[in-house]
Design a protein around this motif. Structure first.
Motif, PDB file in Angstrom:
ATOM      1  N   THR A  81       0.803  -1.183  -0.008  1.00 39.51           N
ATOM      2  CA  THR A  81       0.059   0.192  -0.107  1.00 39.51           C
ATOM      3  C   THR A  81       1.034   1.156   0.080  1.00 39.51           C
ATOM      4  O   THR A  81       2.182   1.109   0.528  1.00 39.51           O
ATOM      5  CB  THR A  81      -1.003   0.264   1.346  1.00 39.51           C
ATOM      6  OG1 THR A  81      -0.045  -0.008   2.380  1.00 39.51           O
ATOM      7  CG2 THR A  81      -1.857  -1.088   1.253  1.00 39.51           C
ATOM      8  N   GLY A  82       0.413   2.303  -0.457  1.00 36.76           N
ATOM      9  CA  GLY A  82       1.089   3.721  -0.613  1.00 36.76           C
ATOM     10  C   GLY A  82       0.183   4.597  -0.507  1.00 36.76           C
ATOM     11  O   GLY A  82      -1.110   4.655  -0.916  1.00 36.76           O
ATOM     12  N   SER A  83       0.735   5.617   0.059  1.00 34.10           N
ATOM     13  CA  SER A  83      -0.202   6.962   0.342  1.00 34.10           C
ATOM     14  C   SER A  83       0.624   8.273   0.464  1.00 34.10           C
ATOM     15  O   SER A  83       1.534   8.326   0.447  1.00 34.10           O
ATOM     16  CB  SER A  83      -0.829   6.889   1.725  1.00 34.10           C
ATOM     17  OG  SER A  83      -1.681   8.000   2.064  1.00 34.10           O
ATOM     18  N   VAL A  84       0.080   9.163  -0.523  1.00 35.77           N
ATOM     19  CA  VAL A  84       0.824  10.338  -0.822  1.00 35.77           C
ATOM     20  C   VAL A  84      -0.115  11.651  -0.514  1.00 35.77           C
ATOM     21  O   VAL A  84      -1.423  11.327  -0.452  1.00 35.77           O
ATOM     22  CB  VAL A  84       1.370  10.494  -2.173  1.00 35.77           C
ATOM     23  CG1 VAL A  84       2.479   9.379  -2.407  1.00 35.77           C
ATOM     24  CG2 VAL A  84       0.250  10.540  -3.046  1.00 35.77           C
ATOM     25  N   PHE A  85       0.391  12.785  -0.105  1.00 38.24           N
ATOM     26  CA  PHE A  85      -0.496  13.761   0.272  1.00 38.24           C
ATOM     27  C   PHE A  85      -0.144  15.001  -0.745  1.00 38.24           C
ATOM     28  O   PHE A  85       1.281  15.213  -0.627  1.00 38.24           O
ATOM     29  CB  PHE A  85      -0.111  14.577   1.663  1.00 38.24           C
ATOM     30  CG  PHE A  85      -0.855  13.548   2.718  1.00 38.24           C
ATOM     31  CD1 PHE A  85      -1.950  13.225   2.984  1.00 38.24           C
ATOM     32  CD2 PHE A  85       0.101  12.123   3.056  1.00 38.24           C
ATOM     33  CE1 PHE A  85      -2.396  12.392   3.990  1.00 38.24           C
ATOM     34  CE2 PHE A  85      -0.356  11.292   4.171  1.00 38.24           C
ATOM     35  CZ  PHE A  85      -1.721  11.184   4.357  1.00 38.24           C
ATOM     36  N   THR A  86      -1.143  15.802  -1.070  1.00 34.25           N
ATOM     37  CA  THR A  86      -0.718  16.640  -2.263  1.00 34.25           C
ATOM     38  C   THR A  86      -1.650  18.076  -1.958  1.00 34.25           C
ATOM     39  O   THR A  86      -3.038  17.861  -1.820  1.00 34.25           O
ATOM     40  CB  THR A  86      -1.110  16.321  -3.623  1.00 34.25           C
ATOM     41  OG1 THR A  86      -0.546  15.178  -3.819  1.00 34.25           O
ATOM     42  CG2 THR A  86      -0.624  17.247  -4.453  1.00 34.25           C
ATOM     43  N   PRO A  87      -1.266  19.167  -1.837  1.00 28.68           N
ATOM     44  CA  PRO A  87      -2.038  20.299  -1.440  1.00 28.68           C
ATOM     45  C   PRO A  87      -3.289  20.457  -2.567  1.00 28.68           C
ATOM     46  O   PRO A  87      -2.966  20.211  -3.781  1.00 28.68           O
ATOM     47  CB  PRO A  87      -1.112  21.792  -1.781  1.00 28.68           C
ATOM     48  CG  PRO A  87       0.168  20.891  -1.222  1.00 28.68           C
ATOM     49  CD  PRO A  87       0.401  19.364  -1.746  1.00 28.68           C
TER      50      PRO A  87
END
Length: 247
Positions: free
Chosen positions: A31-37
């Motif tokens: 699993t992978g998770s990224v955060f973007t404005p």
């Protein structure tokens, strides 16, 4: 870390690739998770009009809409859009007409005393930092229930690609951990699939009270700045990967 033999037996899959030759495998899910404005904000509101006739209600609605459109243009180049228009007759509270009972004449207690009209509008703007200020100005100019309804990414594909890269890296780490515990050597990828990804925008709601325009109007005060700091958009991905175990 301690090795779970039961986990190994569940994840070491032996499949026949043809004839009687088995192919030892390790199958994992990463699993992978990224955060973007966020780079898009959506503001929604309703324009209301009322009067003794439906035309009078629509005339008032249009006047309020023109005032709001002018205010919006002073803060953003985005154009409000909408098309859900409703016009309803208003009767006395003593009228017992309802959709489940017999039809009622527009007379006596059920005589029409006026009309109300409503139009739902939406504004999508890339000026995310001004979303709260826009909402407050729309409320000042007569809108009903103005709010920042959501923040989002205009194009989530780059975030999805980064999330998938993180998911594949996580899958590799998991597979290597299993291989080390089983004292085998991890080989190349035999199969990989995208188990789906999703964006979960965090919503921030900013409401503004509807206020009537003064008459005659003095020079309008500047909009009240509302600082909006939306949370980053989380993009998640899951990859299922099967590796060959080297002999």
């Amino acid at each position: 870390m301690p090795f779970d033999a039961a986990l190994l037996s569940a994840l070491l899959l032996v499949q026949a690739t043809g004839g009687d030759t088995p192919t030892p495998q390790i199958s994992v899910a990463g699993t992978g998770s990224v955060f973007t404005p966020p780079d898009v904000a959506t503001v929604t509101w309703t324009v209301h009009g009322e009067g003794p006739t439906s035309d009078a209600a629509l005339t008032q609605l249009n006047a309020t809409r023109r005032a709001i459109d002018g205010g919006v243009r002073s803060l953003t180049t985005a154009t409000p859009k909408g098309g859900n228009v409703s016009i309803r007759a208003v009767r006395s509270r003593d009228c017992n007409a309802n959709s489940y009972g017999p039809p009622q004449l527009d007379a006596g207690a059920c005589a029409i005393v006026g009309y109300v009209a409503d139009l739902s509008l939406e504004l999508r703007t890339d000026q995310v930092s001004k979303a709260g200020t826009i909402t407050g100005l729309i409320g000042r100019l007569g809108a009903r229930d103005p709010r920042v309804s959501s923040f989002a990414l205009a194009d989530p594909r780059a975030a999805q690609a980064r999330a998938m890269a993180a998911a594949l890296a996580d899958a590799r780490t998991r597979a290597e951990t299993i291989a080390q515990g089983a004292r085998v050597t991890l080989g190349p990828i035999l199969y990989a699939s995208d188990s789906g990804n999703r964006d979960t925008p965090d919503e921030i709601e900013v409401t503004g009270a509807a206020m009537a325009l003064p008459a005659p109007p003095p020079p309008p005060p500047p909009p009240i700045d509302v600082n909006v700091a939306p949370a980053p958009i989380e993009t998640q991905a899951t990859a299922r990967v099967t590796y060959r175990i080297n002999p």
